[in-house]
Design a protein around this motif. Structure first.
Motif, short mmCIF file in Angstrom:
data_model
loop_
_atom_site.label_atom_id
_atom_site.label_comp_id
_atom_site.label_asym_id
_atom_site.label_seq_id
_atom_site.Cartn_x
_atom_site.Cartn_y
_atom_site.Cartn_z
N LEU A 216 -14.28 -19.40 48.43
CA LEU A 216 -14.22 -19.65 46.99
C LEU A 216 -12.79 -19.55 46.48
CD1 LEU A 216 -17.39 -17.70 45.77
CD2 LEU A 216 -17.08 -20.19 45.86
N ARG A 217 -12.09 -18.56 46.95
CA ARG A 217 -10.70 -18.38 46.52
C ARG A 217 -9.86 -19.60 46.90
NH1 ARG A 217 -6.23 -16.38 49.09
NH2 ARG A 217 -4.65 -15.39 47.76
N ALA A 218 -10.09 -20.08 48.13
CA ALA A 218 -9.32 -21.25 48.57
C ALA A 218 -9.67 -22.48 47.73
CB ALA A 218 -9.59 -21.51 50.05
N ASN A 219 -10.97 -22.65 47.41
CA ASN A 219 -11.39 -23.80 46.60
C ASN A 219 -10.79 -23.74 45.19
OD1 ASN A 219 -12.93 -24.96 48.60
ND2 ASN A 219 -14.81 -23.87 48.03
N ILE A 220 -10.81 -22.54 44.62
CA ILE A 220 -10.25 -22.39 43.26
C ILE A 220 -8.77 -22.75 43.26
CG2 ILE A 220 -9.70 -20.71 41.47
CD1 ILE A 220 -12.32 -19.30 42.20
N LEU A 221 -8.05 -22.28 44.26
CA LEU A 221 -6.62 -22.56 44.32
C LEU A 221 -6.36 -24.05 44.54
CD1 LEU A 221 -5.35 -19.53 46.47
CD2 LEU A 221 -5.05 -19.91 44.01
N ASN A 222 -7.19 -24.69 45.39
CA ASN A 222 -7.00 -26.12 45.65
C ASN A 222 -7.25 -26.95 44.39
OD1 ASN A 222 -6.29 -25.77 48.33
ND2 ASN A 222 -8.43 -25.92 49.05
N ILE A 223 -8.37 -26.62 43.69
CA ILE A 223 -8.68 -27.39 42.47
C ILE A 223 -7.63 -27.15 41.39
CG2 ILE A 223 -10.37 -27.69 40.62
CD1 ILE A 223 -12.55 -27.06 42.65
N SER A 224 -7.22 -25.91 41.24
CA SER A 224 -6.21 -25.59 40.22
C SER A 224 -4.90 -26.31 40.50
CB SER A 224 -5.98 -24.07 40.17
OG SER A 224 -7.17 -23.40 39.80
N SER A 226 -4.68 -29.12 42.28
CA SER A 226 -4.87 -30.58 42.27
C SER A 226 -5.05 -31.13 40.85
CB SER A 226 -6.08 -30.96 43.13
OG SER A 226 -5.90 -30.53 44.46
N VAL A 227 -5.76 -30.39 40.02
CA VAL A 227 -6.04 -30.86 38.64
C VAL A 227 -5.25 -29.98 37.68
CG1 VAL A 227 -7.80 -31.32 36.91
CG2 VAL A 227 -8.34 -31.59 39.35
N SER A 228 -4.29 -30.57 37.06
CA SER A 228 -3.44 -29.78 36.15
C SER A 228 -4.19 -29.47 34.86
CB SER A 228 -2.15 -30.55 35.84
OG SER A 228 -2.46 -31.79 35.22
N GLY A 229 -3.94 -28.33 34.33
CA GLY A 229 -4.53 -27.93 33.06
C GLY A 229 -5.87 -27.24 33.19
N THR A 230 -6.39 -27.06 34.41
CA THR A 230 -7.68 -26.37 34.59
C THR A 230 -7.43 -24.89 34.81
OG1 THR A 230 -7.62 -26.81 36.96
CG2 THR A 230 -8.80 -28.39 35.58
N SER A 231 -8.34 -24.12 34.21
CA SER A 231 -8.23 -22.67 34.37
C SER A 231 -9.14 -22.20 35.52
CB SER A 231 -8.63 -21.96 33.08
OG SER A 231 -9.99 -22.23 32.79
N ALA A 232 -8.94 -20.98 35.91
CA ALA A 232 -9.76 -20.42 36.99
C ALA A 232 -11.23 -20.33 36.58
CB ALA A 232 -9.23 -19.04 37.39
N LYS A 233 -11.51 -20.03 35.29
CA LYS A 233 -12.89 -19.93 34.82
C LYS A 233 -13.59 -21.26 34.89
CE LYS A 233 -15.72 -18.34 30.95
NZ LYS A 233 -16.62 -19.48 31.07
N GLU A 234 -12.88 -22.33 34.52
CA GLU A 234 -13.48 -23.66 34.58
C GLU A 234 -13.82 -24.05 36.02
OE1 GLU A 234 -11.32 -25.65 30.67
OE2 GLU A 234 -10.45 -25.91 32.67
N VAL A 235 -12.95 -23.71 36.90
CA VAL A 235 -13.21 -24.00 38.31
C VAL A 235 -14.43 -23.22 38.80
CG1 VAL A 235 -12.29 -23.87 40.64
CG2 VAL A 235 -10.80 -24.54 38.76
N MET A 236 -14.56 -21.95 38.42
CA MET A 236 -15.71 -21.13 38.81
C MET A 236 -17.00 -21.70 38.25
SD MET A 236 -15.16 -18.68 40.89
CE MET A 236 -16.67 -17.79 40.61
N ASP A 237 -16.96 -22.16 36.99
CA ASP A 237 -18.16 -22.77 36.41
C ASP A 237 -18.58 -24.00 37.19
OD1 ASP A 237 -18.17 -20.80 34.52
OD2 ASP A 237 -17.17 -21.99 32.96
N LEU A 238 -17.61 -24.80 37.58
CA LEU A 238 -17.91 -26.00 38.35
C LEU A 238 -18.55 -25.65 39.70
CD1 LEU A 238 -17.75 -29.06 38.78
CD2 LEU A 238 -15.40 -28.73 39.63
N ILE A 239 -18.02 -24.63 40.34
CA ILE A 239 -18.57 -24.21 41.65
C ILE A 239 -19.99 -23.67 41.48
CG2 ILE A 239 -18.31 -22.53 43.52
CD1 ILE A 239 -15.27 -22.82 43.19
N MET A 240 -20.23 -22.90 40.41
CA MET A 240 -21.57 -22.35 40.16
C MET A 240 -22.58 -23.46 39.95
SD MET A 240 -21.66 -19.06 40.40
CE MET A 240 -23.12 -18.67 39.45
N VAL A 241 -22.20 -24.50 39.18
CA VAL A 241 -23.12 -25.62 38.94
C VAL A 241 -23.41 -26.35 40.24
CG1 VAL A 241 -23.35 -27.86 37.78
CG2 VAL A 241 -22.47 -25.91 36.52
#
Length: 268
Positions: A216-224, A226-241
């Motif tokens: 999860l940590r690696a995914n959050i870092l990769n998405i953050s 790759s996509v500028s302007g995304t926060s860690a919480k938004e990435v976590m919400d996406l992973i949860m969905v």
């Protein structure tokens, strides 16, 4: 004994000795073989004695120190001493009764000082005491005691039954102890195995969760990144969905599930 002319002759068999008298008085011992006797000189064969080993069985009833009546069966082996055959011939009329009397006397003097258990353990000592006494007494009468065997010790029937019951109870008690120790060992080993299994299972779960966390940590870092302007919480919400829909998919693909679906949604 046969006579011929002025002489007589006697044939003494093997393992026997003859007692020769002269004018009614002991003269000599005649060994096995052919012997001439002069009746005009007063010689005659008074009798013969066997030098074979005889066996005499004696049964004695007596009481032990702990008031148990027992019967002892003794076997006495004895023989005439060739050199003292005249004593055996003249001194004792009934040697078996004499031996029997001494056996009774010695056994009844020793056994009452011993318990029943001691008697079974030390029956050889009783036999030795009888042998020592008989050798001392019967040797003077021309007899040698070869051996004494304590063949059997027979307690009263009620005592034998009680002894068997005690022995059976002791063996059952010992068997119960061994059985309990075996069950205890099995339980201990089973508990140790369960503890080891739980420990290894916990280690596996911990490693699994650590791997998930690292992923999860690696995914959050990769998405953050790759996509500028995304926060860690938004990435976590996406992973949860995403995980939520994966779970619904797995439940739907299995035909053996009995899951009841209620109105729900992913927790945000």
């Amino acid at each position: 004994m046969t006579s011929k002319g002025f002489f007589c002759f006697a044939c003494i068999g093997q393992a026997t000795v003859g007692v020769v008298e002269q004018w009614g008085r002991f003269q000599r011992i005649a060994g096995p073989g052919f012997h001439f006797l002069n009746p005009f000189a007063g010689e005659c064969l008074a009798g013969v004695l066997s030098t074979r080993v005889f066996s005499l069985e004696v049964r004695i009833e007596t009481k032990t120190k702990d008031n148990v009546f027992v019967q002892l069966l003794c076997s006495i082996q004895y023989r005439v001493i060739k050199e003292s055959a005249d004593d055996a011939f003249y001194e004792l009329q009934n040697p078996q009764e004499q031996i029997r009397a001494y056996v009774f006397d010695v056994v009844r003097a020793h056994v009452p000082r011993m318990t029943l258990d001691d008697l079974f353990e030390q029956k050889g000592e009783v036999a030795k005491a009888v042998l020592d006494e008989l050798e001392k007494v019967m040797g003077a009468y021309g007899y040698n005691i070869e051996q004494i065997l304590m063949v059997d010790i027979i307690p009263d029937s009620f005592v034998r039954k009680a002894m068997n019951e005690i022995n059976a109870a002791q063996r059952l008690q010992l068997a119960s102890i061994y059985k309990g120790e075996a069950e205890k060992t099995l339980l201990v080993k089973k508990a140790e195995a369960e503890a080891e299994a739980k420990y290894l299972g916990g280690v596996g779960i911990a490693k699994q969760r650590q791997a998930i966390t690292e992923g999860l940590r690696a995914n959050i870092l990769n998405i953050s990144n790759s996509v500028s302007g995304t926060s860690a919480k938004e990435v976590m919400d996406l992973i949860m969905v995403t995980q939520y829909f994966d779970t619904i998919k797995e439940l739907g693909n299995s035909s053996k599930n009995t899951t009841v679906f209620l109105p729900h949604g992913p927790a945000m």
